[in-house]
Design an enzyme around this catalytic site. Structure first.
Site, PDB file in Angstrom:
ATOM      1  N   SER A   8     -52.291 -74.210   8.523  1.00 10.00           N
ATOM      2  CA  SER A   8     -51.752 -74.905   9.686  1.00 10.00           C
ATOM      3  C   SER A   8     -52.577 -74.604  10.929  1.00 10.00           C
ATOM      4  CB  SER A   8     -50.300 -74.490   9.936  1.00 10.00           C
ATOM      5  OG  SER A   8     -49.841 -75.022  11.160  1.00 10.00           O
ATOM      6  N   HIS A  32     -53.107 -78.715   7.588  1.00  5.48           N
ATOM      7  CA  HIS A  32     -51.762 -79.050   8.046  1.00  5.48           C
ATOM      8  C   HIS A  32     -51.754 -79.189   9.567  1.00  5.48           C
ATOM      9  CE1 HIS A  32     -47.358 -79.085   7.394  1.00  5.48           C
ATOM     10  NE2 HIS A  32     -47.282 -78.433   8.554  1.00  5.48           N
ATOM     11  N   ASP A  34     -49.288 -79.910  12.756  1.00  7.60           N
ATOM     12  CA  ASP A  34     -47.922 -79.992  13.260  1.00  7.60           C
ATOM     13  C   ASP A  34     -47.897 -80.810  14.543  1.00  7.60           C
ATOM     14  OD1 ASP A  34     -46.350 -78.317  11.425  1.00  7.60           O
ATOM     15  OD2 ASP A  34     -47.641 -76.706  12.137  1.00  7.60           O
ATOM     16  N   MET A  36     -45.649 -82.093  17.481  1.00  9.10           N
ATOM     17  CA  MET A  36     -44.378 -81.773  18.135  1.00  9.10           C
ATOM     18  C   MET A  36     -44.310 -82.463  19.491  1.00  9.10           C
ATOM     19  SD  MET A  36     -44.156 -77.678  17.404  1.00  9.10           S
ATOM     20  CE  MET A  36     -44.750 -76.962  15.875  1.00  9.10           C
ATOM     21  N   HIS A  65     -47.342 -83.242   9.743  1.00  8.29           N
ATOM     22  CA  HIS A  65     -45.917 -82.884   9.749  1.00  8.29           C
ATOM     23  C   HIS A  65     -45.357 -83.299  11.097  1.00  8.29           C
ATOM     24  CE1 HIS A  65     -42.772 -79.369   9.601  1.00  8.29           C
ATOM     25  NE2 HIS A  65     -42.207 -80.565   9.598  1.00  8.29           N
ATOM     26  N   MET A  67     -42.751 -83.444  13.702  1.00 11.87           N
ATOM     27  CA  MET A  67     -41.529 -82.844  14.245  1.00 11.87           C
ATOM     28  C   MET A  67     -41.252 -83.542  15.569  1.00 11.87           C
ATOM     29  SD  MET A  67     -42.099 -78.845  13.225  1.00 11.87           S
ATOM     30  CE  MET A  67     -43.885 -78.907  13.067  1.00 11.87           C
ATOM     31  N   MET A 136     -38.225 -76.215   5.064  1.00 13.34           N
ATOM     32  CA  MET A 136     -38.593 -75.303   6.140  1.00 13.34           C
ATOM     33  C   MET A 136     -37.944 -73.934   5.919  1.00 13.34           C
ATOM     34  SD  MET A 136     -40.607 -76.932   8.211  1.00 13.34           S
ATOM     35  CE  MET A 136     -40.611 -75.714   9.541  1.00 13.34           C
ATOM     36  N   ASP A 174     -42.836 -74.249   4.318  1.00 19.06           N
ATOM     37  CA  ASP A 174     -43.505 -74.066   5.605  1.00 19.06           C
ATOM     38  C   ASP A 174     -42.662 -73.137   6.470  1.00 19.06           C
ATOM     39  OD1 ASP A 174     -44.810 -74.266   8.030  1.00 19.06           O
ATOM     40  OD2 ASP A 174     -44.548 -76.424   8.248  1.00 19.06           O
TER      41      ASP A 174
END
Length: 222
Positions: A8, A32, A34, A36, A65, A67, A136, A174
């Site tokens: 990540s 990966h 993230d 957000m 991913h 979020m 998660m 994760d």
């Protein structure tokens, strides 16, 4: 179940992301990312322009991913940009079947994520629409959190449901994945492992990926 490691970049140096991707290129299976938005989770990271830039800078497939609020609106764009996998959250999606199908139609693997307190059984009927189920093991929003052992039974339950339906669904974990926790995750049924601090906090990120892979593979065989 072949072990896959997805480092990540949330734990990487944001000022040199291309170089950070290179540190694990040829060793890791995925990179990966993230995404957000400071709404669905209390943190703001990066978005589609950075993903597009990373796709030009690395040969690793990108594992996005999301979020974010309104993943139904934004998820297909990440797939269209070239991400290999795009994951939306059960807690945020309003039309998950439509969105998962749109991700697949755009050429990416469809991922579906569950927060620690979200039961897997509610979403059993969605398994045919999912290429990867993400469980998660921390509350989403920040890297470097402590692994939540309480989620391990849900991880095992998710594996049992996948086996029951006989689908080719990957089971990703994760949150707090490290040399101290990855074996428990593998034993519970995970086969795709997101690791941030355990990789990018190591002096040799590539070796950290190799070590994590060996630990997970050993746990699967035991």
């Amino acid at each position: 179940m072949a072990v896959q490691i997805s480092p990540s970049i949330l734990s990487a140096d944001f000022s040199r992301l291309a170089d950070e991707a290179t540190r694990v290129e040829g060793i890791a299976d995925w990179l990966h990312v993230d995404v957000m938005d400071n709404h669905f989770v209390p943190n703001l990271t990066l978005g589609l322009p950075i993903v597009e830039s990373l796709l030009k800078a690395t040969s690793l497939p990108i594992d996005c991913h999301l979020m974010i609020e309104s993943p139904d609106r934004w998820a297909p764009s990440y797939a269209e940009a070239g991400a290999g996998s795009v994951t939306i959250h059960a807690e945020a999606a309003k039309a998950p079947v439509r969105t998962l199908r749109a991700i697949r139609s755009a050429g990416a693997r469809s991922g579906f994520a569950l927060n620690p307190a979200t039961p897997i059984d509610y979403y059993e009927d969605l398994l045919p629409e999912i290429d990867m189920l993400l469980v998660m093991t921390v509350e989403p929003g920040f890297g470097g959190q402590k692994f939540l052992d309480v989620v391990l039974p849900k991880l095992a339950r998710a594996r049992a449901l996948i086996e029951k339906h006989g689908g080719e669904v990957w089971l990703q974990v994760d949150g707090g994945v490290s040399a101290e926790t990855i074996e428990r995750c593998a034993e519970a049924g995970a086969d795709v492992f997101v690791a941030g601090s355990a990789v990018y906090g190591a002096h040799d990120a590539a070796q950290a990926v190799r070590d994590l892979r060996a630990l997970a593979a050993g746990a699967q065989q035991s």
